[in-house]
Design a protein around this motif. Sequence first.
Motif, PDB file in Angstrom:
ATOM      1  N   LEU A   1       3.496   6.911   7.665  1.00 54.06           N
ATOM      2  CA  LEU A   1       3.107   7.665   6.469  1.00 54.06           C
ATOM      3  C   LEU A   1       3.815   7.119   5.234  1.00 54.06           C
ATOM      4  CD1 LEU A   1       1.496  10.029   5.350  1.00 54.06           C
ATOM      5  CD2 LEU A   1       3.449  11.503   5.844  1.00 54.06           C
ATOM      6  N   LEU A   2       5.082   6.774   5.378  1.00 53.77           N
ATOM      7  CA  LEU A   2       5.855   6.227   4.267  1.00 53.77           C
ATOM      8  C   LEU A   2       5.281   4.883   3.813  1.00 53.77           C
ATOM      9  CD1 LEU A   2       8.312   6.583   2.451  1.00 53.77           C
ATOM     10  CD2 LEU A   2       9.675   5.401   4.171  1.00 53.77           C
ATOM     11  N   LEU A   3       4.923   4.022   4.762  1.00 54.52           N
ATOM     12  CA  LEU A   3       4.341   2.719   4.420  1.00 54.52           C
ATOM     13  C   LEU A   3       2.994   2.869   3.718  1.00 54.52           C
ATOM     14  CD1 LEU A   3       5.234   0.660   7.630  1.00 54.52           C
ATOM     15  CD2 LEU A   3       6.219   0.403   5.341  1.00 54.52           C
ATOM     16  N   VAL A   4       2.162   3.786   4.217  1.00 54.76           N
ATOM     17  CA  VAL A   4       0.857   4.040   3.587  1.00 54.76           C
ATOM     18  C   VAL A   4       1.052   4.573   2.167  1.00 54.76           C
ATOM     19  CG1 VAL A   4      -1.205   5.492   3.670  1.00 54.76           C
ATOM     20  CG2 VAL A   4      -0.393   4.368   5.748  1.00 54.76           C
ATOM     21  N   ALA A   5       1.987   5.504   1.987  1.00 54.44           N
ATOM     22  CA  ALA A   5       2.254   6.075   0.656  1.00 54.44           C
ATOM     23  C   ALA A   5       2.763   5.005  -0.301  1.00 54.44           C
ATOM     24  CB  ALA A   5       3.260   7.213   0.762  1.00 54.44           C
ATOM     25  N   MET A   6       3.639   4.129   0.171  1.00 52.13           N
ATOM     26  CA  MET A   6       4.162   3.057  -0.681  1.00 52.13           C
ATOM     27  C   MET A   6       3.052   2.088  -1.088  1.00 52.13           C
ATOM     28  SD  MET A   6       7.859   2.353   1.136  1.00 52.13           S
ATOM     29  CE  MET A   6       8.038   0.785   0.380  1.00 52.13           C
ATOM     30  N   ALA A   7       2.188   1.747  -0.145  1.00 58.00           N
ATOM     31  CA  ALA A   7       1.075   0.831  -0.445  1.00 58.00           C
ATOM     32  C   ALA A   7       0.120   1.464  -1.459  1.00 58.00           C
ATOM     33  CB  ALA A   7       0.338   0.464   0.835  1.00 58.00           C
ATOM     34  N   ALA A   8      -0.175   2.741  -1.281  1.00 58.42           N
ATOM     35  CA  ALA A   8      -1.077   3.441  -2.212  1.00 58.42           C
ATOM     36  C   ALA A   8      -0.449   3.533  -3.598  1.00 58.42           C
ATOM     37  CB  ALA A   8      -1.406   4.835  -1.681  1.00 58.42           C
TER      38      ALA A   8
END
Length: 198
Positions: free
Chosen positions: A15-22
Motif C-alpha cells: 500500500l505504501l509503494l502504491v501510494a508513493m507511486a501515485a
Amino acid sequence: MAKRESTFVNMVVTLLLVAMAASFTLATVYNLTKEPIERAREEARQAAIAQVLPGFDELKSVNLMPVTGSDSLNFNLGYKDGALVGIAVATYTPMGYSGRIRAMVGFTPEGKIIDVVHLEHAETPGLGDKIEKGKSDWSDQFQGFDPRSQDLRLRTDGGEIDGITAATITARAYSDAIDRTFQTFMANQESIINKRGE
C-alpha cells in the motif's frame, strides 16, 4: 513455486509503494500542467478585460477587499491618453448552482456597466451555462445597466434583471457577483479615480 503468504507487513508495504507511486505521478502531472493552465487563465483574463473596457492604452491594477465576501477583487483601471476610460473588475460569487462563478465586469468611471463576461463556472450545460456569451445573449442585458438607479436583483426578487429559465440560482448568483463588484466600486470610487496620481 511456493505462494508467498499475505501478512499485515506485506500489505502495508504494498500500500505504501502504491501510494508513493501515485503521489509521484500526481506531483509530476501537476508540475507539467501548472504553468500552461496559469498562462491560459491569464490570456482569458486579458481577453475579458479587452471585451468589457473601451479602447485603452494603459492598464493599472489594484486589489480591494469587497464590501461582502472574503476574497479580494482585482480592479483593472484602463486609461486612454492619460484619462480613465473604464474599470474592469475580476469578480466572483460562491452562490452558483455548481459552485463558484467568476466574471469580469466593466464600469465607466461613474459606475455604469459597460459589459460583463464570464471567466469560469461549472454550471449545468444547457441551463446555467447560458451566462456565457457564446451560448446565449442573456448577459447582454447588463450592457449600459446603471446600478446607481436600477436594481441588480432578478425580477422575481423585485429587481430589473431577467432570470434564466430553469437556472434561477445561476442567474441570481451572477447578479450577486456584479452587485458585489458595484458596491465595492462605489465604496472606493474616489480612491480608484484618484489612483492615477499614486
